[in-house]
Design a protein around this motif. Structure first.
Motif, short mmCIF file in Angstrom:
data_model
loop_
_atom_site.label_atom_id
_atom_site.label_comp_id
_atom_site.label_asym_id
_atom_site.label_seq_id
_atom_site.Cartn_x
_atom_site.Cartn_y
_atom_site.Cartn_z
N TRP A 61 0.81 -1.11 -0.04
CA TRP A 61 0.07 -0.04 0.06
C TRP A 61 0.95 1.30 0.05
CZ3 TRP A 61 1.29 3.10 4.06
CH2 TRP A 61 1.72 2.30 5.24
N ASP A 64 0.88 3.67 -3.03
CA ASP A 64 -0.21 4.37 -3.15
C ASP A 64 -0.21 5.70 -2.20
OD1 ASP A 64 -1.22 2.51 -4.96
OD2 ASP A 64 -2.25 1.29 -3.42
N LYS A 65 0.08 5.54 -0.87
CA LYS A 65 0.29 6.41 -0.16
C LYS A 65 1.29 7.57 -0.56
CE LYS A 65 1.25 7.77 4.80
NZ LYS A 65 2.08 8.69 4.49
N CYS A 68 -0.34 9.49 -3.30
CA CYS A 68 -1.31 10.48 -2.84
C CYS A 68 -0.50 11.76 -2.18
CB CYS A 68 -2.59 9.82 -1.89
SG CYS A 68 -3.55 8.55 -2.44
N MET A 124 -7.15 10.31 1.31
CA MET A 124 -6.76 9.12 1.12
C MET A 124 -5.28 8.67 1.55
SD MET A 124 -7.34 5.92 -0.23
CE MET A 124 -8.50 6.06 -1.34
N TRP A 127 -5.95 8.08 5.36
CA TRP A 127 -6.66 6.79 5.40
C TRP A 127 -5.75 5.52 5.45
CZ3 TRP A 127 -7.56 2.39 2.74
CH2 TRP A 127 -8.54 1.42 3.41
N LEU A 128 -5.02 5.77 4.38
CA LEU A 128 -3.73 4.63 4.08
C LEU A 128 -2.78 4.49 5.40
CD1 LEU A 128 -3.06 5.02 0.34
CD2 LEU A 128 -3.99 3.07 1.58
N ASN A 131 -5.02 3.40 8.50
CA ASN A 131 -5.74 1.88 8.55
C ASN A 131 -4.49 0.93 8.03
OD1 ASN A 131 -8.36 2.37 9.03
ND2 ASN A 131 -8.20 3.64 7.50
N LYS A 132 -3.42 0.98 7.46
CA LYS A 132 -2.53 0.24 7.00
C LYS A 132 -1.26 0.46 7.50
CE LYS A 132 -5.27 -1.43 3.51
NZ LYS A 132 -5.73 -2.49 3.23
#
Length: 133
Positions: A61, A64-65, A68, A124, A127-128, A131-132
């Motif tokens: 992940w 992706d972070k 973003c 986002m 959130w990453l 949560n990740k």
């Protein structure tokens, strides 16, 4: 974000000028340095964890972070530029007139508003991280 909504609804020329100047000061004194500090500490953290040397160690992940976060950084840098240009054009507007009634100021005001596109990317990335991470 809130300052822009208040500015949009303000009809008083003096208040519009004050809000435009306040946003310029906030961006140059607080947001800009905070943005640079965030980028610097992020790179330092990547280096400390060894992620700069070997990207294969990144969690799935993580990329992706970073994408973003990069979108947010770019949106903020562009916004700071637009805020400064709007303030410059506001300074050149005829005294006594509402700056947002001037086409040049209004154009940069719309440009500032367009950078709100960075908000979903910030949410986002947050959130990453929560949560990740």
């Amino acid at each position: 974000f809130v300052l822009e909504i208040v500015l949009w609804r303000t009809k008083s020329a003096a208040r519009q000028r004050a809000y435009i100047d306040l946003h310029r000061v906030i961006d140059l004194v607080l947001a800009g340095p905070a943005l640079l500090l965030s980028v610097f500490t992020g790179i330092l953290l990547l280096w400390q964890r060894g992620y700069l040397d070997d990207t294969h160690r990144w969690p799935s992940w993580f990329e992706d972070k970073l994408i973003c976060a990069a979108c947010v950084v770019v949106a903020n840098l562009v916004c700071i530029g637009f805020v400064v240009l709007r303030a410059k054009n506001s300074d050149n507007a005829p005294s006594g007139s509402a700056p947002l009634d001037q086409p040049n100021v209004q154009r940069w005001h719309y440009a500032v508003t367009s950078t709100f596109i960075g908000v979903p990317f910030a949410l986002m990335a947050l959130w990453l991280a929560v949560n990740k991470g």
